[in-house]
Design an enzyme around this catalytic site. Structure first.
Site, PDB file in Angstrom:
ATOM      1  N   ASP A 177     -10.940   2.296  15.507  1.00  0.00           N
ATOM      2  CA  ASP A 177     -11.989   3.330  15.426  1.00  0.00           C
ATOM      3  C   ASP A 177     -11.574   4.594  16.179  1.00  0.00           C
ATOM      4  O   ASP A 177     -11.249   4.555  17.365  1.00  0.00           O
ATOM      5  CB  ASP A 177     -13.294   2.777  15.995  1.00  0.00           C
ATOM      6  CG  ASP A 177     -13.771   1.543  15.231  1.00  0.00           C
ATOM      7  OD1 ASP A 177     -13.554   1.474  14.013  1.00  0.00           O
ATOM      8  OD2 ASP A 177     -14.346   0.636  15.871  1.00  0.00           O
ATOM      9  N   ASP A 229      -4.946   1.398  17.653  1.00  0.00           N
ATOM     10  CA  ASP A 229      -6.386   1.284  17.808  1.00  0.00           C
ATOM     11  C   ASP A 229      -6.991   1.537  16.425  1.00  0.00           C
ATOM     12  O   ASP A 229      -6.363   2.150  15.562  1.00  0.00           O
ATOM     13  CB  ASP A 229      -6.857   2.321  18.822  1.00  0.00           C
ATOM     14  CG  ASP A 229      -8.362   2.444  18.844  1.00  0.00           C
ATOM     15  OD1 ASP A 229      -9.034   1.405  18.979  1.00  0.00           O
ATOM     16  OD2 ASP A 229      -8.866   3.581  18.708  1.00  0.00           O
TER      17      ASP A 229
HETATM   18 MG    MG Z   1     -10.844   4.086  19.388  1.00  0.00          MG
END
Ligand code: MG
Ligand code: ZN
Length: 186
Positions: free
Chosen positions: A10, A8
């Site tokens: 952010d 992932d």
């Molecule tokens: Mg995230």
């Protein structure tokens, strides 16, 4: 077939900021570049899989996302680290026009992982998904990957919600160091 680590973006690689798209606001989580360099050195194929509903919502464009990813890649390169493939989902049900169409790529759906596996000959069962939200974990599980939750970003708040089959680490570097321990029990 390759083993991959799906990351992932952010809250996992960079500090979570609402709808981040400007280069000036980008900030690595400490240790993230080292973690990616370690994965490169260990022969893992590194794939970023990111939900970017800000595109669907009209906050920024796909070109903005690609520009930011080029910046991140440049910064990683300065540290000898590399992301092998970048993927993002620009869709959202509340989005504009065609961006609102139901898609199979928005996490918790595993579409980005499955597409990357297809494109790059990845062994999903030998791969790991790392993220800070339940949606990341669900996508990883649906794709048949091992799943790691990090406590950065939203992770500390989501920790109580994940099942015991998901491993939880303070941050990406701690997760990667455990993954790469040669005697880590499977
Ligand atoms: Mg995230
Ligand atoms: Zn999508």
């Amino acid at each position: 077939m390759k083993r991959a680590v799906f990351l992932d973006r952010d809250g996992t690689i960079n500090v979570e900021k609402d709808y981040l798209f400007e280069v000036k606001d980008f900030e690595f989580i400490p240790g993230a570049t080292e973690a990616i360099r370690l994965l490169n050195g260990a022969g893992y194929f590194v794939v970023v899989v990111s939900n970017q509903s800000g595109v669907a919502r009209g906050y920024y464009t796909e070109e903005d996302v690609e520009l930011l990813h080029r910046h991140i890649a440049d910064e990683l390169q300065k540290s000898g680290a590399r992301v092998d493939a970048w993927m993002f989902c620009p869709h959202h049900p509340d989005g504009r026009g065609s961006y609102s169409l139901p898609c199979s790529c928005r996490k918790p759906l595993p579409g980005m992982l499955l597409e990357a596996a297809h494109r790059h000959d990845i062994d999903l069962r030998g791969s790991v998904m790392v993220g800070d939200k339940l949606a990341d974990i669900a996508a990883g599980m649906s794709a048949g990957c091992r799943t790691f939750l990090v406590r950065t970003g939203y992770g500390a708040d989501q920790e109580s919600l994940v099942s015991s089959s998901t491993e939880v680490y303070d941050d990406l570097l701690a997760a990667v160091k455990t993954l790469l321990q040669p005697l880590h029990p499977v």
